[in-house]
Design a protein around this motif. Structure first.
Motif, PDB file in Angstrom:
ATOM      1  N   LEU A 117       0.810  -1.216   0.000  1.00  0.00           N
ATOM      2  CA  LEU A 117       0.000   0.000   0.000  1.00  0.00           C
ATOM      3  C   LEU A 117       0.847   1.273   0.000  1.00  0.00           C
ATOM      4  CD1 LEU A 117      -2.675  -1.207   2.558  1.00  0.00           C
ATOM      5  CD2 LEU A 117      -2.840  -1.165   0.056  1.00  0.00           C
ATOM      6  N   ARG A 118       2.122   1.161   0.233  1.00  0.00           N
ATOM      7  CA  ARG A 118       3.078   2.272   0.202  1.00  0.00           C
ATOM      8  C   ARG A 118       4.359   1.759  -0.439  1.00  0.00           C
ATOM      9  NH1 ARG A 118      -0.723   4.777   1.915  1.00  0.00           N
ATOM     10  NH2 ARG A 118      -0.869   6.177   3.665  1.00  0.00           N
ATOM     11  N   ARG A 119       5.189   2.666  -0.922  1.00  0.00           N
ATOM     12  CA  ARG A 119       6.498   2.322  -1.487  1.00  0.00           C
ATOM     13  C   ARG A 119       6.401   1.095  -2.393  1.00  0.00           C
ATOM     14  NH1 ARG A 119      11.070   1.778   2.551  1.00  0.00           N
ATOM     15  NH2 ARG A 119      12.206   1.818   0.607  1.00  0.00           N
ATOM     16  N   HIS A 120       5.766   1.260  -3.492  1.00  0.00           N
ATOM     17  CA  HIS A 120       5.520   0.159  -4.420  1.00  0.00           C
ATOM     18  C   HIS A 120       6.787  -0.400  -5.056  1.00  0.00           C
ATOM     19  CE1 HIS A 120       1.259   0.687  -3.913  1.00  0.00           C
ATOM     20  NE2 HIS A 120       1.404   1.980  -4.129  1.00  0.00           N
ATOM     21  N   GLU A 121       7.909   0.280  -4.890  1.00  0.00           N
ATOM     22  CA  GLU A 121       9.135  -0.209  -5.510  1.00  0.00           C
ATOM     23  C   GLU A 121       9.740  -1.405  -4.756  1.00  0.00           C
ATOM     24  OE1 GLU A 121      10.520   2.785  -2.470  1.00  0.00           O
ATOM     25  OE2 GLU A 121       8.912   2.708  -3.928  1.00  0.00           O
ATOM     26  N   ILE A 122       9.219  -1.728  -3.586  1.00  0.00           N
ATOM     27  CA  ILE A 122       9.725  -2.883  -2.843  1.00  0.00           C
ATOM     28  C   ILE A 122       9.198  -4.153  -3.504  1.00  0.00           C
ATOM     29  CG2 ILE A 122       9.781  -4.070  -0.627  1.00  0.00           C
ATOM     30  CD1 ILE A 122       9.454  -1.376   0.731  1.00  0.00           C
ATOM     31  N   SER A 123      10.105  -5.050  -3.836  1.00  0.00           N
ATOM     32  CA  SER A 123       9.726  -6.279  -4.555  1.00  0.00           C
ATOM     33  C   SER A 123       8.880  -7.193  -3.664  1.00  0.00           C
ATOM     34  CB  SER A 123      10.974  -7.033  -5.022  1.00  0.00           C
ATOM     35  OG  SER A 123      11.670  -7.545  -3.898  1.00  0.00           O
ATOM     36  N   VAL A 124       8.119  -8.059  -4.293  1.00  0.00           N
ATOM     37  CA  VAL A 124       7.270  -9.008  -3.567  1.00  0.00           C
ATOM     38  C   VAL A 124       8.112  -9.934  -2.687  1.00  0.00           C
ATOM     39  CG1 VAL A 124       5.625 -10.916  -3.811  1.00  0.00           C
ATOM     40  CG2 VAL A 124       5.382  -8.854  -5.224  1.00  0.00           C
ATOM     41  N   PRO A 125       9.225 -10.492  -3.181  1.00  0.00           N
ATOM     42  CA  PRO A 125      10.035 -11.339  -2.291  1.00  0.00           C
ATOM     43  C   PRO A 125      10.554 -10.571  -1.068  1.00  0.00           C
ATOM     44  CG  PRO A 125      10.679 -11.698  -4.569  1.00  0.00           C
ATOM     45  CD  PRO A 125       9.736 -10.539  -4.566  1.00  0.00           C
ATOM     46  N   ARG A 126      10.965  -9.330  -1.272  1.00  0.00           N
ATOM     47  CA  ARG A 126      11.461  -8.541  -0.146  1.00  0.00           C
ATOM     48  C   ARG A 126      10.329  -8.212   0.827  1.00  0.00           C
ATOM     49  NH1 ARG A 126      15.177  -3.154  -0.242  1.00  0.00           N
ATOM     50  NH2 ARG A 126      15.473  -3.089   1.990  1.00  0.00           N
ATOM     51  N   ARG A 127       9.135  -7.925   0.303  1.00  0.00           N
ATOM     52  CA  ARG A 127       7.978  -7.664   1.177  1.00  0.00           C
ATOM     53  C   ARG A 127       7.624  -8.913   1.965  1.00  0.00           C
ATOM     54  NH1 ARG A 127       4.808  -4.922  -3.318  1.00  0.00           N
ATOM     55  NH2 ARG A 127       3.380  -6.634  -2.988  1.00  0.00           N
ATOM     56  N   THR A 128       7.692 -10.065   1.324  1.00  0.00           N
ATOM     57  CA  THR A 128       7.374 -11.335   1.999  1.00  0.00           C
ATOM     58  C   THR A 128       8.359 -11.585   3.137  1.00  0.00           C
ATOM     59  OG1 THR A 128       6.467 -12.207  -0.056  1.00  0.00           O
ATOM     60  CG2 THR A 128       7.038 -13.809   1.655  1.00  0.00           C
ATOM     61  N   LEU A 129       9.634 -11.392   2.855  1.00  0.00           N
ATOM     62  CA  LEU A 129      10.656 -11.572   3.887  1.00  0.00           C
ATOM     63  C   LEU A 129      10.444 -10.584   5.033  1.00  0.00           C
ATOM     64  CD1 LEU A 129      13.255 -12.969   4.813  1.00  0.00           C
ATOM     65  CD2 LEU A 129      14.521 -11.229   3.527  1.00  0.00           C
ATOM     66  N   GLY A 130      10.164  -9.325   4.710  1.00  0.00           N
ATOM     67  CA  GLY A 130       9.918  -8.316   5.738  1.00  0.00           C
ATOM     68  C   GLY A 130       8.697  -8.637   6.583  1.00  0.00           C
ATOM     69  N   ALA A 131       7.627  -9.133   5.935  1.00  0.00           N
ATOM     70  CA  ALA A 131       6.416  -9.497   6.680  1.00  0.00           C
ATOM     71  C   ALA A 131       6.688 -10.680   7.603  1.00  0.00           C
ATOM     72  CB  ALA A 131       5.286  -9.818   5.710  1.00  0.00           C
ATOM     73  N   ALA A 132       7.435 -11.664   7.123  1.00  0.00           N
ATOM     74  CA  ALA A 132       7.764 -12.832   7.960  1.00  0.00           C
ATOM     75  C   ALA A 132       8.591 -12.391   9.165  1.00  0.00           C
ATOM     76  CB  ALA A 132       8.521 -13.870   7.128  1.00  0.00           C
ATOM     77  N   PHE A 133       9.563 -11.515   8.934  1.00  0.00           N
ATOM     78  CA  PHE A 133      10.389 -11.015  10.035  1.00  0.00           C
ATOM     79  C   PHE A 133       9.532 -10.235  11.030  1.00  0.00           C
ATOM     80  CE2 PHE A 133      13.126  -7.850  12.042  1.00  0.00           C
ATOM     81  CZ  PHE A 133      14.077  -8.684  12.617  1.00  0.00           C
TER      82      PHE A 133
END
Length: 186
Positions: A117-133
């Motif tokens: 919903l913000r900073r759309h330049e963050i890749s899906v794999p990086r978002r997934t890793l960040g959410a898991a963390f």
């Protein structure tokens, strides 16, 4: 003026080297406790300094909630009046809840970016890793509130000790320097 002071020099020497050398003193910082701001105002008044204030905002929520006001139709007139001592400060002071809200505001923006919903330049794999963390460390998400509370407790102790060192009387009920009345005329 005292945010980073931690006894590196005797307090009077610190004041001489910092406050007396500065053209103005921030006497209202939107992130500092009321007692801290009042002590700064007391010292500025005692030393005949120009006063300024600012929100010290690190999130949009607090931008402009603390300010310096002075007469002037242009930027130059405004700054000249501030420099001439015709300004006054206003707005909110800081505290534990304000500091914690700023910290959690940054965390919320990060979570929004993880959700896409913000900073759309963050890749899906990086978002997934960040959410898991973030999920794995969720119990630690309360640490910022504890840090904010401890920080403001230390600030309150410092203000009381500094006021005693400088001979500034604290109000017995609030443990704060007396409120400085703003100069009329704005």
């Amino acid at each position: 003026p005292f945010h980073f002071y931690q006894g590196q020099l005797p307090l009077e020497r610190y004041l001489e080297q910092l406050i007396d050398a500065a053209p103005a003193v921030e006497t209202r910082n939107g992130a500092m406790l009321p007692a801290h701001n009042r002590l700064a105002a007391e010292l500025a008044q005692a030393r005949g300094k120009v006063v300024v204030g600012g929100s010290d905002a690190h999130t949009l929520r607090r931008v402009g909630t603390t300010w310096t006001a002075a007469p002037g139709q242009t930027r130059e007139e405004f700054l000249a009046n501030v420099a001439a001592g015709r300004g006054r400060v206003g707005g909110v002071h800081g505290g534990t809840l304000q500091l914690a809200a700023d910290i959690y505001g940054v965390i919320a923006q990060y979570w929004l970016s993880l959700a896409g919903l913000r900073r759309h330049e963050i890749s899906v794999p990086r978002r997934t890793l960040g959410a898991a963390f973030s999920l794995a460390t969720l119990p630690g998400e309360f640490v910022p509130l504890i840090v904010a509370a401890r920080s403001k407790q230390r600030e309150a102790r410092w203000v009381a000790a500094s006021a005693a060192t400088l001979g500034v009387a604290l109000d017995a009920t609030t443990r704060q320097p007396a409120e400085i009345e703003p100069e009329p005329g704005l």
